[in-house]
Scaffold this motif. Structure first.
Motif, short mmCIF file in Angstrom:
data_model
loop_
_atom_site.label_atom_id
_atom_site.label_comp_id
_atom_site.label_asym_id
_atom_site.label_seq_id
_atom_site.Cartn_x
_atom_site.Cartn_y
_atom_site.Cartn_z
N ALA A 87 0.83 -1.20 0.00
CA ALA A 87 0.00 0.00 0.00
C ALA A 87 0.87 1.26 0.00
O ALA A 87 0.62 2.20 -0.75
CB ALA A 87 -0.94 0.00 1.19
N ALA A 88 1.91 1.27 0.83
CA ALA A 88 2.80 2.44 0.89
C ALA A 88 3.54 2.64 -0.43
O ALA A 88 3.60 3.75 -0.96
CB ALA A 88 3.79 2.30 2.04
N LEU A 89 4.08 1.55 -0.99
CA LEU A 89 4.80 1.67 -2.26
C LEU A 89 3.86 2.09 -3.39
O LEU A 89 4.21 2.96 -4.21
CB LEU A 89 5.49 0.34 -2.61
N ALA A 90 2.69 1.49 -3.45
CA ALA A 90 1.73 1.83 -4.50
C ALA A 90 1.29 3.29 -4.40
O ALA A 90 1.17 3.98 -5.42
CB ALA A 90 0.52 0.90 -4.43
N LYS A 91 1.09 3.77 -3.19
CA LYS A 91 0.67 5.17 -3.01
C LYS A 91 1.80 6.12 -3.38
O LYS A 91 1.56 7.16 -3.99
CB LYS A 91 0.20 5.41 -1.58
N LEU A 92 3.05 5.76 -3.06
CA LEU A 92 4.19 6.59 -3.47
C LEU A 92 4.30 6.63 -5.00
O LEU A 92 4.59 7.68 -5.58
CB LEU A 92 5.49 6.08 -2.86
N ALA A 93 4.04 5.49 -5.65
CA ALA A 93 4.07 5.47 -7.11
C ALA A 93 2.95 6.33 -7.69
O ALA A 93 3.12 6.98 -8.73
CB ALA A 93 3.94 4.03 -7.62
N GLU A 94 1.84 6.36 -7.02
CA GLU A 94 0.67 7.12 -7.48
C GLU A 94 0.83 8.62 -7.26
O GLU A 94 0.51 9.42 -8.14
CB GLU A 94 -0.57 6.61 -6.73
N THR A 95 1.31 9.02 -6.07
CA THR A 95 1.32 10.44 -5.70
C THR A 95 2.69 11.09 -5.78
O THR A 95 2.79 12.30 -5.76
CB THR A 95 0.81 10.63 -4.26
N GLY A 96 3.73 10.28 -5.80
CA GLY A 96 5.08 10.82 -5.72
C GLY A 96 5.51 10.96 -4.28
O GLY A 96 4.76 10.61 -3.35
N PRO A 97 6.71 11.47 -4.04
CA PRO A 97 7.23 11.61 -2.67
C PRO A 97 6.28 12.42 -1.80
O PRO A 97 5.64 13.37 -2.27
CB PRO A 97 8.55 12.35 -2.87
N CYS A 98 6.19 12.02 -0.55
CA CYS A 98 5.36 12.77 0.40
C CYS A 98 5.86 12.51 1.81
O CYS A 98 6.65 11.60 2.05
CB CYS A 98 3.88 12.42 0.26
N LEU A 142 10.41 8.58 -0.32
CA LEU A 142 10.37 8.34 -1.75
C LEU A 142 10.95 6.98 -2.07
O LEU A 142 11.82 6.48 -1.34
CB LEU A 142 11.10 9.44 -2.52
N PRO A 143 10.48 6.36 -3.15
CA PRO A 143 11.02 5.05 -3.50
C PRO A 143 12.44 5.18 -4.05
O PRO A 143 12.77 6.15 -4.73
CB PRO A 143 10.06 4.53 -4.58
N THR A 144 13.25 4.19 -3.74
CA THR A 144 14.61 4.13 -4.31
C THR A 144 14.51 3.45 -5.68
O THR A 144 13.43 3.03 -6.11
CB THR A 144 15.51 3.27 -3.40
N GLU A 145 15.64 3.31 -6.32
CA GLU A 145 15.66 2.59 -7.60
C GLU A 145 15.16 1.16 -7.40
O GLU A 145 14.37 0.64 -8.19
CB GLU A 145 17.07 2.61 -8.19
N ALA A 146 15.63 0.52 -6.32
CA ALA A 146 15.17 -0.84 -6.01
C ALA A 146 13.67 -0.85 -5.72
O ALA A 146 12.95 -1.78 -6.13
CB ALA A 146 15.94 -1.41 -4.83
N GLY A 147 13.19 0.17 -5.05
CA GLY A 147 11.76 0.28 -4.76
C GLY A 147 10.93 0.45 -6.03
O GLY A 147 9.87 -0.16 -6.17
N ARG A 148 11.43 1.27 -6.96
CA ARG A 148 10.72 1.45 -8.23
C ARG A 148 10.68 0.13 -9.02
O ARG A 148 9.69 -0.19 -9.67
CB ARG A 148 11.34 2.58 -9.04
N ALA A 149 11.75 -0.67 -8.93
CA ALA A 149 11.78 -1.97 -9.61
C ALA A 149 10.76 -2.93 -8.97
O ALA A 149 10.06 -3.66 -9.68
CB ALA A 149 13.18 -2.57 -9.55
N VAL A 150 10.65 -2.90 -7.64
CA VAL A 150 9.66 -3.74 -6.95
C VAL A 150 8.26 -3.32 -7.37
O VAL A 150 7.39 -4.17 -7.64
CB VAL A 150 9.85 -3.66 -5.42
N ILE A 151 8.02 -2.01 -7.42
CA ILE A 151 6.71 -1.51 -7.82
C ILE A 151 6.38 -1.99 -9.24
O ILE A 151 5.26 -2.46 -9.51
CB ILE A 151 6.66 0.03 -7.73
N ALA A 152 7.35 -1.92 -10.13
CA ALA A 152 7.13 -2.35 -11.52
C ALA A 152 6.82 -3.86 -11.58
O ALA A 152 5.94 -4.28 -12.35
CB ALA A 152 8.35 -2.02 -12.37
#
Length: 185
Positions: A87-98, A142-152
């Protein structure tokens, strides 16, 4: 001493006296709360006496559906993510850093829960925190590069989990269910 003379009693007076005497001798009647004014009565008094069938209760059904969904989620999301981490990762992907506080509000998590989620995601290298460029008192998540890969990787799985959760319903029923759930939030 001569007996005391009393005035003759009329029949109507005798009847009233008898009723009064009976009322005095009678035990006081306790008020039944159910006989209170209608405004104080429960809305559905007759239902309260019906048997409570657990399988028919909305909370029980919602819990069963949530358990089914959680089982599907755990089996399919990947990367060993929990529902709150996703949920946290998906919301960061949706809204950007917060800020962490805002992220908690966006994901319906209290301050202690979101802090633990962010800390665990940071330990796994999926998010990082930085000072907010607009307010130095705040930290931005904010998601890291590894976090963005997990989200993808996880996003297609998340769509598949939703699809499988709703599989027993036709498209119109799905739309109705989602609309009704949104109203119950």
């Amino acid at each position: 001493m001569a007996p005391k003379k009393t005035a003759p009693v009329k029949p109507a007076q005798a009847k009233a006296a008898a009723v009064k005497a009976a009322a005095v001798k009678a035990e006081p009647v306790k008020a039944d709360p159910a006989d209170a004014a209608p405004a104080r009565r429960p809305a559905r008094r007759a239902k309260a006496t019906a048997p409570y069938i657990l399988d028919e209760q909305v909370g029980f059904m919602l819990r069963q559906v949530a358990q089914r969904h959680a089982t599907l989620f755990t089996a399919r999301i990947g990367d060993d993510l929990t529902m709150t981490q996703w949920a946290a990762l998906a919301k960061l992907a949706e809204t950007g850093p917060c800020s962490q506080n805002l992220l908690g509000r966006h994901t319906a998590m209290d301050a202690a829960t979101i802090k633990g989620v962010v800390d665990r995601l940071a330990r796994r290298g999926f998010v990082e925190t930085r000072p907010d460029p607009e307010d130095a008192r705040l930290l931005v998540v904010l998601p890291t590069e590894a976090g963005r890969a997990v989200i993808a990787r996880a996003t297609p799985n998340a769509f598949a989990i939703t699809e499988e959760t709703l599989a027993p319903l036709d498209p119109a029923e799905r739309a109705t269910l989602l609309k009704l759930l949104a109203r119950l939030r």
